[in-house]
Design a protein around this motif. Structure first.
Motif, PDB file in Angstrom:
ATOM      1  N   ALA A  26       0.709  -1.319   0.073  1.00  0.00           N
ATOM      2  CA  ALA A  26       0.012  -0.006  -0.057  1.00  0.00           C
ATOM      3  C   ALA A  26       0.741   1.225  -0.023  1.00  0.00           C
ATOM      4  O   ALA A  26       0.690   2.066  -0.620  1.00  0.00           O
ATOM      5  N   MET A  27       2.004   1.179   0.696  1.00  0.00           N
ATOM      6  CA  MET A  27       2.733   2.410   0.870  1.00  0.00           C
ATOM      7  C   MET A  27       3.457   2.580  -0.637  1.00  0.00           C
ATOM      8  O   MET A  27       3.675   3.778  -0.857  1.00  0.00           O
ATOM      9  N   ARG A  28       3.857   1.542  -1.233  1.00  0.00           N
ATOM     10  CA  ARG A  28       4.614   1.835  -2.600  1.00  0.00           C
ATOM     11  C   ARG A  28       3.405   2.156  -3.519  1.00  0.00           C
ATOM     12  O   ARG A  28       3.729   3.030  -4.507  1.00  0.00           O
ATOM     13  N   HIS A  29       2.112   1.440  -3.284  1.00  0.00           N
ATOM     14  CA  HIS A  29       1.235   2.005  -4.482  1.00  0.00           C
ATOM     15  C   HIS A  29       0.673   3.500  -4.132  1.00  0.00           C
ATOM     16  O   HIS A  29       0.591   4.325  -5.260  1.00  0.00           O
ATOM     17  N   ILE A  30       0.387   3.805  -2.963  1.00  0.00           N
ATOM     18  CA  ILE A  30      -0.205   5.281  -2.647  1.00  0.00           C
ATOM     19  C   ILE A  30       1.125   6.099  -2.797  1.00  0.00           C
ATOM     20  O   ILE A  30       0.758   7.377  -3.467  1.00  0.00           O
ATOM     21  N   GLY A  31       2.351   5.692  -2.493  1.00  0.00           N
ATOM     22  CA  GLY A  31       3.338   6.764  -3.204  1.00  0.00           C
ATOM     23  C   GLY A  31       3.410   6.880  -4.619  1.00  0.00           C
ATOM     24  O   GLY A  31       3.979   7.993  -5.021  1.00  0.00           O
TER      25      GLY A  31
ATOM     26  N   PRO B  89      12.729   2.797   1.607  1.00  0.00           N
ATOM     27  CA  PRO B  89      11.669   2.321   0.609  1.00  0.00           C
ATOM     28  C   PRO B  89      10.517   3.327   0.986  1.00  0.00           C
ATOM     29  O   PRO B  89       9.339   3.293  -0.031  1.00  0.00           O
ATOM     30  N   TYR B  90      10.187   3.679   2.159  1.00  0.00           N
ATOM     31  CA  TYR B  90       8.930   4.452   2.422  1.00  0.00           C
ATOM     32  C   TYR B  90       8.809   5.947   1.963  1.00  0.00           C
ATOM     33  O   TYR B  90       7.934   6.572   2.329  1.00  0.00           O
ATOM     34  N   GLN B  91       9.844   6.398   1.391  1.00  0.00           N
ATOM     35  CA  GLN B  91      10.227   7.872   1.113  1.00  0.00           C
ATOM     36  C   GLN B  91       9.163   8.551   0.143  1.00  0.00           C
ATOM     37  O   GLN B  91       8.637   9.279   0.557  1.00  0.00           O
ATOM     38  N   PRO B  92       8.798   7.664  -1.055  1.00  0.00           N
ATOM     39  CA  PRO B  92       8.002   8.243  -1.795  1.00  0.00           C
ATOM     40  C   PRO B  92       6.461   8.225  -1.021  1.00  0.00           C
ATOM     41  O   PRO B  92       5.690   9.352  -1.317  1.00  0.00           O
ATOM     42  N   TYR B  93       5.956   7.306  -0.336  1.00  0.00           N
ATOM     43  CA  TYR B  93       4.643   7.531   0.283  1.00  0.00           C
ATOM     44  C   TYR B  93       4.561   8.647   1.434  1.00  0.00           C
ATOM     45  O   TYR B  93       3.717   9.429   1.536  1.00  0.00           O
TER      46      TYR B  93
ATOM     47  N   VAL C 242      10.610  15.608   1.019  1.00  0.00           N
ATOM     48  CA  VAL C 242       9.494  15.995  -0.102  1.00  0.00           C
ATOM     49  C   VAL C 242      10.321  16.575  -1.344  1.00  0.00           C
ATOM     50  O   VAL C 242       9.846  16.667  -2.555  1.00  0.00           O
ATOM     51  N   LEU C 243      11.453  17.437  -1.088  1.00  0.00           N
ATOM     52  CA  LEU C 243      12.206  18.066  -1.878  1.00  0.00           C
ATOM     53  C   LEU C 243      13.393  17.410  -2.224  1.00  0.00           C
ATOM     54  O   LEU C 243      14.397  17.826  -2.879  1.00  0.00           O
ATOM     55  N   ARG C 244      13.449  16.135  -2.086  1.00  0.00           N
ATOM     56  CA  ARG C 244      14.546  15.357  -2.453  1.00  0.00           C
ATOM     57  C   ARG C 244      15.442  15.491  -3.633  1.00  0.00           C
ATOM     58  O   ARG C 244      16.589  15.943  -3.558  1.00  0.00           O
TER      59      ARG C 244
ATOM     60  N   LEU D 118       2.853  13.924   3.045  1.00  0.00           N
ATOM     61  CA  LEU D 118       3.100  15.480   3.500  1.00  0.00           C
ATOM     62  C   LEU D 118       2.581  16.404   2.596  1.00  0.00           C
ATOM     63  O   LEU D 118       2.019  17.303   2.900  1.00  0.00           O
ATOM     64  N   THR D 119       2.707  16.274   1.120  1.00  0.00           N
ATOM     65  CA  THR D 119       2.359  17.054   0.408  1.00  0.00           C
ATOM     66  C   THR D 119       0.664  17.015  -0.047  1.00  0.00           C
ATOM     67  O   THR D 119      -0.069  18.074  -0.163  1.00  0.00           O
ATOM     68  N   GLU D 120       0.277  15.937   0.369  1.00  0.00           N
ATOM     69  CA  GLU D 120      -1.166  15.722   0.321  1.00  0.00           C
ATOM     70  C   GLU D 120      -1.847  16.030   1.527  1.00  0.00           C
ATOM     71  O   GLU D 120      -3.245  16.347   1.913  1.00  0.00           O
TER      72      GLU D 120
END
Length: 206
Positions: free
Chosen positions: A20-25, A93-97, A153-155, A102-104
């Motif tokens: 879910a974290m990958r998919h939502i990310g 690996p959770y960074q995209p999520y 967020v600004l990686r 945070l942005t949403e």
């Protein structure tokens, strides 16, 4: 730095959560679907609903997992302050999520936990300050948490500015050195900060 997996990470529930974290990310929470998460996890739609019931409950489980990581980070930092400096490396690996969250505008439990932890650290540090703070510890902790998470967020922009991949050992080391320098050498002297506060007070009183 890599995080130590929870014992629950061996379970189907944890595998679904990570999927879910990958998919939502990748797609964001609104566009993500239970069916798509099930496909990402390689399990049946029914199994996802059995473990979590709804997409909202699944998101809550994702956020709870990030809070566990923050707790682990806090414990590591108490033993070795270097451990807590690089949020990109810590989240792995959770960074995209996390960036999506945070942005949403969600992942409130994670942010609030970071503020709670930071507030305790700041309150302790205030005891040795020579200049009494004129703002409360929680407000300062909220800003510090936002600044730390902004690296996630600004990686891509931070990587371009540093000229380094933040997921690589070299990039992690460079970011940590930069953060150490910034934290240990304030941009304003105590005298300059005092003058700036006076200017703020004058503006408030006009």
């Amino acid at each position: 730095m890599t995080t130590v997996p929870d014992p629950e990470d061996l379970t189907a529930r944890a595998r679904i959560r990570d999927a879910a974290m990958r998919h939502i990310g990748e797609y964001g929470f609104e566009r993500a679907t239970i069916r798509g998460i099930a496909e990402t996890a390689g399990v049946s739609l029914g199994l996802v609903r059995h473990h979590f019931g709804s997409k909202e409950a699944l998101r809550e489980a994702c956020d709870e997992h990030l809070v566990k990581i923050i707790h682990k980070l806090h414990e590591d930092a108490a033993r070795d302050p270097r451990a807590g400096l690089n949020p990109v490396a810590v989240m792995g690996p959770y960074q995209p999520y996390l960036a999506r969250a945070l942005t949403e505008g969600w992942a409130a439990p994670l942010f609030d936990e970071m503020v709670d932890i930071g507030e305790r650290w700041i309150a302790e540090a205030d005891k040795s300050r020579t200049d009494p703070p004129d703002v409360d510890a929680r407000s300062r902790s909220a800003l510090i948490a936002a600044m730390a998470l902004s690296v996630t967020v600004l990686r891509r922009h931070v990587e371009r500015g540093l000229g380094a991949d933040l997921t690589s050992p070299e990039g992690q080391a460079k970011l940590m050195r930069v953060m150490l320098d910034v934290y240990s050498h304030p941009l304003l002297s105590l005298e300059e900060a005092a003058e700036a506060r006076k200017a703020l007070d004058r503006g408030r009183n006009t």
